[in-house]
Design a protein around this motif. Sequence first.
Motif, mmCIF file in Angstrom:
data_model
loop_
_atom_site.group_PDB
_atom_site.id
_atom_site.type_symbol
_atom_site.label_atom_id
_atom_site.label_comp_id
_atom_site.label_asym_id
_atom_site.label_seq_id
_atom_site.Cartn_x
_atom_site.Cartn_y
_atom_site.Cartn_z
ATOM 1 N N ASP A 81 8.063 -3.218 -11.449
ATOM 2 C CA ASP A 81 7.580 -1.988 -10.919
ATOM 3 C C ASP A 81 5.910 -2.053 -10.439
ATOM 4 O O ASP A 81 5.966 -1.234 -9.281
ATOM 5 N N GLN A 82 5.202 -2.957 -10.927
ATOM 6 C CA GLN A 82 3.794 -3.027 -10.376
ATOM 7 C C GLN A 82 4.086 -3.576 -8.910
ATOM 8 O O GLN A 82 3.401 -2.778 -8.011
ATOM 9 N N GLU A 83 4.913 -4.412 -8.700
ATOM 10 C CA GLU A 83 4.947 -4.838 -7.216
ATOM 11 C C GLU A 83 5.647 -4.074 -6.170
ATOM 12 O O GLU A 83 5.178 -3.726 -5.122
ATOM 13 N N ALA A 84 6.573 -3.322 -6.691
ATOM 14 C CA ALA A 84 7.310 -2.393 -6.073
ATOM 15 C C ALA A 84 6.274 -1.127 -5.586
ATOM 16 O O ALA A 84 6.211 -0.677 -4.366
ATOM 17 N N ALA A 85 5.404 -0.775 -6.380
ATOM 18 C CA ALA A 85 4.656 0.488 -6.234
ATOM 19 C C ALA A 85 3.377 -0.279 -5.421
ATOM 20 O O ALA A 85 2.994 0.493 -4.429
ATOM 21 N N PHE A 86 3.053 -1.537 -5.444
ATOM 22 C CA PHE A 86 2.027 -2.105 -4.531
ATOM 23 C C PHE A 86 2.531 -1.882 -3.193
ATOM 24 O O PHE A 86 1.878 -1.541 -2.208
ATOM 25 N N ARG A 87 4.007 -2.451 -3.108
ATOM 26 C CA ARG A 87 4.387 -2.421 -1.387
ATOM 27 C C ARG A 87 4.420 -1.091 -1.056
ATOM 28 O O ARG A 87 4.107 -0.878 0.031
ATOM 29 N N ARG A 88 5.037 -0.264 -1.954
ATOM 30 C CA ARG A 88 4.746 1.264 -1.381
ATOM 31 C C ARG A 88 3.653 1.775 -1.029
ATOM 32 O O ARG A 88 3.385 2.363 -0.006
ATOM 33 N N SER A 89 2.661 1.560 -2.030
ATOM 34 C CA SER A 89 1.251 1.958 -1.494
ATOM 35 C C SER A 89 0.758 1.224 -0.154
ATOM 36 O O SER A 89 0.134 1.964 0.697
ATOM 37 N N LEU A 90 1.028 0.112 0.115
ATOM 38 C CA LEU A 90 0.773 -0.708 1.078
ATOM 39 C C LEU A 90 1.502 -0.051 2.610
ATOM 40 O O LEU A 90 0.989 0.282 3.766
ATOM 41 N N ARG A 91 2.660 0.489 2.303
ATOM 42 C CA ARG A 91 3.418 1.053 3.332
ATOM 43 C C ARG A 91 2.945 2.491 3.664
ATOM 44 O O ARG A 91 2.738 2.913 4.823
ATOM 45 N N ILE A 92 2.513 3.226 2.626
ATOM 46 C CA ILE A 92 1.871 4.483 2.824
ATOM 47 C C ILE A 92 0.431 4.419 3.592
ATOM 48 O O ILE A 92 0.069 5.068 4.279
ATOM 49 N N ALA A 93 -0.484 3.377 3.036
ATOM 50 C CA ALA A 93 -1.387 3.259 3.974
ATOM 51 C C ALA A 93 -1.410 2.848 5.263
ATOM 52 O O ALA A 93 -2.121 3.447 6.109
ATOM 53 N N ALA A 94 -0.431 2.027 5.582
ATOM 54 C CA ALA A 94 0.040 1.622 6.943
ATOM 55 C C ALA A 94 0.049 2.774 7.856
ATOM 56 O O ALA A 94 -0.446 3.025 9.001
ATOM 57 N N ALA A 95 0.871 3.555 7.099
ATOM 58 C CA ALA A 95 1.588 4.696 7.913
ATOM 59 C C ALA A 95 0.379 5.740 8.229
ATOM 60 O O ALA A 95 0.402 6.435 9.318
ATOM 61 N N ALA A 96 -0.725 5.655 7.232
ATOM 62 C CA ALA A 96 -1.690 6.512 7.365
ATOM 63 C C ALA A 96 -2.929 6.173 8.185
ATOM 64 O O ALA A 96 -3.759 6.796 8.445
ATOM 65 N N ALA B 161 3.353 -10.875 3.291
ATOM 66 C CA ALA B 161 4.840 -10.238 3.670
ATOM 67 C C ALA B 161 4.651 -8.939 4.241
ATOM 68 O O ALA B 161 5.582 -8.671 4.899
ATOM 69 N N HIS B 162 3.662 -8.317 3.938
ATOM 70 C CA HIS B 162 3.316 -6.955 4.508
ATOM 71 C C HIS B 162 3.414 -6.933 5.948
ATOM 72 O O HIS B 162 2.558 -7.963 6.427
ATOM 73 N N THR B 163 3.947 -5.937 6.508
ATOM 74 C CA THR B 163 3.738 -5.906 8.077
ATOM 75 C C THR B 163 2.503 -5.111 8.231
ATOM 76 O O THR B 163 2.689 -3.824 8.350
ATOM 77 N N TRP B 164 1.531 -5.660 8.799
ATOM 78 C CA TRP B 164 0.330 -4.852 9.025
ATOM 79 C C TRP B 164 0.290 -4.570 10.591
ATOM 80 O O TRP B 164 1.051 -5.131 11.569
ATOM 81 N N ARG B 165 -0.514 -3.389 10.937
ATOM 82 C CA ARG B 165 -0.637 -3.175 12.140
ATOM 83 C C ARG B 165 -1.301 -4.227 12.950
ATOM 84 O O ARG B 165 -1.928 -5.133 12.212
ATOM 85 N N SER B 166 -1.301 -4.049 14.344
ATOM 86 C CA SER B 166 -1.797 -5.332 15.159
ATOM 87 C C SER B 166 -3.555 -5.137 14.925
ATOM 88 O O SER B 166 -3.910 -3.954 14.786
ATOM 89 N N ALA B 167 -4.203 -6.238 15.127
ATOM 90 C CA ALA B 167 -5.285 -6.303 14.728
ATOM 91 C C ALA B 167 -6.133 -5.452 16.120
ATOM 92 O O ALA B 167 -7.512 -4.816 15.806
ATOM 93 N N SER B 168 -5.507 -5.238 17.085
ATOM 94 C CA SER B 168 -6.192 -4.489 18.265
ATOM 95 C C SER B 168 -6.194 -2.873 17.717
ATOM 96 O O SER B 168 -7.082 -2.239 18.352
#
Length: 160
Positions: free
Chosen positions: A110-125, A146-153
């Motif tokens: 559950d912790q890992e799933a919530a962490f991944r979800r939070s990373l997706r939310i942060a990236a979208a925002a 493993a998280h898909t980050w926005r590009s450095a630019s």
Amino acid sequence: MGLIDSHAHLDFEDYAGDVDGVAARARAAGLERIVCVGLWRRPGDFGNALELATRDPGFFSATIGVHPHECAKVPAADWATVEALSKDPRVVAVGETGLDFHYDYSPRADQEAAFRRSLRIAAAAGKPVVIHVREADEVCARVLRAHTWRSASTSPWRAS
């Protein structure tokens, strides 16, 4: 040099009734800003971070998130609230989120799933993430790799 408290929990009982005093003492000590961590406490309750950021936006900013200790209890509606509030200009980051394998108050999956979800939310925002990690460094690193980050630019917080 300006000082910023980047991780304050001003809704803990220790500060009940004295948040204004805490802010006055912080200013007197030279702090220019306090980032208040807005964490899920119970259904519909994310503490006082947004209230403080509204009341004194020149001094307080807020984060919004779900701590790994509590993530197994959070209803879907409150995850939707995290997603919506992450886009609020008073919110400067998503979190505190992450992994705490010391206490294991929430199951690790559950912790890992919530962490991944939070990373997706942060990236979208387009917001940074406040990460809590205790005795879970390797798993945290794996999730972050493993998280898909926005590009450095386009990332305002990525080091060059």
